[in-house]
Design an enzyme around this catalytic site. Sequence first.
Site, PDB file in Angstrom:
ATOM      1  CB  CYS A 170      32.196  54.813  45.879  1.00  0.00           C
ATOM      2  SG  CYS A 170      31.768  53.502  47.034  1.00  0.00           S
ATOM      3  CG  HIS A 229      40.553  15.846  31.012  1.00  0.00           C
ATOM      4  ND1 HIS A 229      41.096  14.606  31.245  1.00  0.00           N
ATOM      5  CD2 HIS A 229      41.151  16.302  29.873  1.00  0.00           C
ATOM      6  CE1 HIS A 229      41.993  14.329  30.320  1.00  0.00           C
ATOM      7  NE2 HIS A 229      42.039  15.350  29.470  1.00  0.00           N
ATOM      8  CE  LYS A 232      35.284  50.428  32.705  1.00  0.00           C
ATOM      9  NZ  LYS A 232      35.158  49.341  31.734  1.00  0.00           N
ATOM     10  CD1 TRP A 236      29.156  48.488  44.067  1.00  0.00           C
ATOM     11  CD2 TRP A 236      30.646  47.870  45.612  1.00  0.00           C
ATOM     12  NE1 TRP A 236      29.399  47.145  43.912  1.00  0.00           N
ATOM     13  CE2 TRP A 236      30.311  46.752  44.839  1.00  0.00           C
ATOM     14  CE3 TRP A 236      31.566  47.723  46.659  1.00  0.00           C
ATOM     15  CZ2 TRP A 236      30.866  45.489  45.075  1.00  0.00           C
ATOM     16  CZ3 TRP A 236      32.105  46.476  46.886  1.00  0.00           C
ATOM     17  CH2 TRP A 236      31.771  45.376  46.099  1.00  0.00           C
ATOM     18  CE  LYS A 264      33.730  42.123  28.840  1.00  0.00           C
ATOM     19  NZ  LYS A 264      34.403  41.529  29.944  1.00  0.00           N
ATOM     20  CD  GLU A 281      37.031  39.565  28.492  1.00  0.00           C
ATOM     21  OE1 GLU A 281      36.405  40.636  28.373  1.00  0.00           O
ATOM     22  OE2 GLU A 281      37.517  39.178  29.578  1.00  0.00           O
ATOM     23  NE  ARG A 327      34.396  55.840  40.604  1.00  0.00           N
ATOM     24  CZ  ARG A 327      35.707  55.765  40.446  1.00  0.00           C
ATOM     25  NH1 ARG A 327      36.231  56.088  39.287  1.00  0.00           N
ATOM     26  NH2 ARG A 327      36.500  55.385  41.422  1.00  0.00           N
ATOM     27  CD  GLU A 351      32.379  41.417  33.394  1.00  0.00           C
ATOM     28  OE1 GLU A 351      33.230  41.886  34.152  1.00  0.00           O
ATOM     29  OE2 GLU A 351      32.369  41.623  32.156  1.00  0.00           O
ATOM     30  CG  ASN A 359      34.586  57.060  46.664  1.00  0.00           C
ATOM     31  OD1 ASN A 359      33.432  57.189  47.078  1.00  0.00           O
ATOM     32  ND2 ASN A 359      34.971  57.477  45.471  1.00  0.00           N
ATOM     33  N   GLY A 360      36.127  54.054  49.728  1.00  0.00           N
ATOM     34  CA  GLY A 360      37.156  53.239  50.364  1.00  0.00           C
ATOM     35  C   GLY A 360      36.635  52.532  51.602  1.00  0.00           C
TER      36      GLY A 360
END
Length: 615
Positions: free
Chosen positions: A2, A511, A610, A75, A492, A488, A27, A495, A101-102
């Site tokens: 947000c 395995h 973000k 968001w 990426k 990582e 964000r 995402e 926000n929150g």
Amino acid sequence: MCGIVGYIGYREAYPIIIKGLQRLEYRGYDSAGIVLFDGEKTHLSKTKGKVEDLRNKAENSIRTSGKLGLGHTRWATHGVPNDVNSHPHYSNSGDLMIIHNGIIENYDAIKQALIKRGYTFESDTDTEVLVNLIEEVKNKEGVKLGKAVQIALNQVVGAYAIAVFDRTKPDEIVVAKLGSPLAIGIGENEYFIASDASPFIEYTNNAVYLEDEEMAIVRIGKEIKLRKIKDDAIAYPNILELQLNLEEIEKGGYDHFMLKEIYEQPRAILDTYRGRLLANKGIIKMAGIDQNLEKFLNANRIIIVACGTSWHAGLVAEYIFEDLARIPVEVEYASEFRYRNPVITDKDVLIAISQSGETADTLAAIKLAKEKGAFVFGVCNVVGSSIARETHAGAYTHAGPEIGVASTKAFTTQITVLTLIALKLAHEKGTLSQSKYHEFLAELEGIPAKVEKTLLSNPVVEEISHIYKDSTNCLYLGRGYNFPVALEGALKLKEISYIHAEGYPAAEMKHGPIALIDEQMPVIVIATKKGHYEKVVSNIQEIKSRKGKIIAIVTEGDQSVKELADHVIEVPETSESLSPLLTTIPLQLLSYHIAVMRGCNVDQPRNLAKSVTVE
């Protein structure tokens, strides 16, 4: 997660707020809204979608003039993304407007109580509940807006950054913070309010960052007034001079922020060790370590807590600390750490890693570790952020603003800081010979030039990306220091391209994951010459015999892997412990190009934010 933008002063608020919301798009959000006050009436516009959708709607449906305004990118938490659930929200009377926000965790109980007292609700949000609670307190107690906000916030449970405006008193905005970040820009007879400083950097370089459980009243023509929410005690603002500049938060000719930030890594790594690494003198200077050296040297273990990409940097650090400094390390997901009743003592050092410095789960882990007596050290990128303030000591990465949601330069600069710490401790403990120590310093000093050289592989990576852009699954394999890089790289790709990808230690392939390999499966293998090279070559042969498509990251000049792989991307030779700073670059470029070719929103991938400031 947000974004908040507010303005009160002598300028027109609308262009400041719209531009500010665009700066906060990194964000992550799914809807946006704005309310303006023209001296007589309020004008509200909000919509599901992007800030550009809001701009188009507002300019065609409301009067966009006024010297006071609030803007928000949401968001979704409570209620689906739609026009009604978007912020700002009015109180029942229409007098109060809020952006938030929150999460208010006890919102439902408050909502049911308000309904019984005659309040009605249009949205499904906890935010609309909060603004009506503030209004009820204001009317019932006969108090001003600031006092009503304070009383109401003492009744809620959760996290918040809020800005509230009362149209019957149009010369002030009340803001408050717990958990979510909030900055106040101080100009000449004007104030700016935002989730971070980027929306107002061209107007002022003076800012106050609210601490948790602080509120502020900003009034035209008066100094900022700070209070503690719990007990109404006076707080005194710490006005910081911002170092951010406008050029850093613009794209600078690149198509996307992510690509710009990938190419900024040579400079970012240099800036991270600049002034700290004096290779020719054999010195590493880090105030946060120098002043707390005994804490580290006497630690029974180091606990690293982080989330996402920062967690992967922590995994690389685990290898570096244990290998070079011989200190036991445990790497924990911050989101799980405090929920499993961990054993923490005053002999432990906890390192918290976060790009934004606002990650809610990491902040919760810090709080728990401090309660148990551990020494807490922060590694983050944002000066003045919550983690920078909550930890006992720390080190900034100095990566510069990272706007793209998918972290790139945050990862490499975090590894750089953690490597500096490990080398310093290894030197102090005598676990590295003098010659080896100096060799490492010289090699680290040369990493930016080697990253520059690695970036020259971009055309090769782009060609490979075109071949595999329509894949539905990918495997990433690495060993030792480069196992976290495999994780990582897979993250990426997931995402920003929405392709399913998984990272594994190369030896673990047989395995289970080897069952997935066929002629349709691209397998990205990190196979640099240092470390477990022969073992990785064997793993590649196992993939090849099952007709998997192999994309190999190799040391320049390699011949053995080149004969086996379908594609190779070369990186310069370096020590094994520093190789993640190079091998991650082609993986960033690969995910970027594939995402662009698939038509994905690279800088703002779906469902992601973000800065994750709620649990």
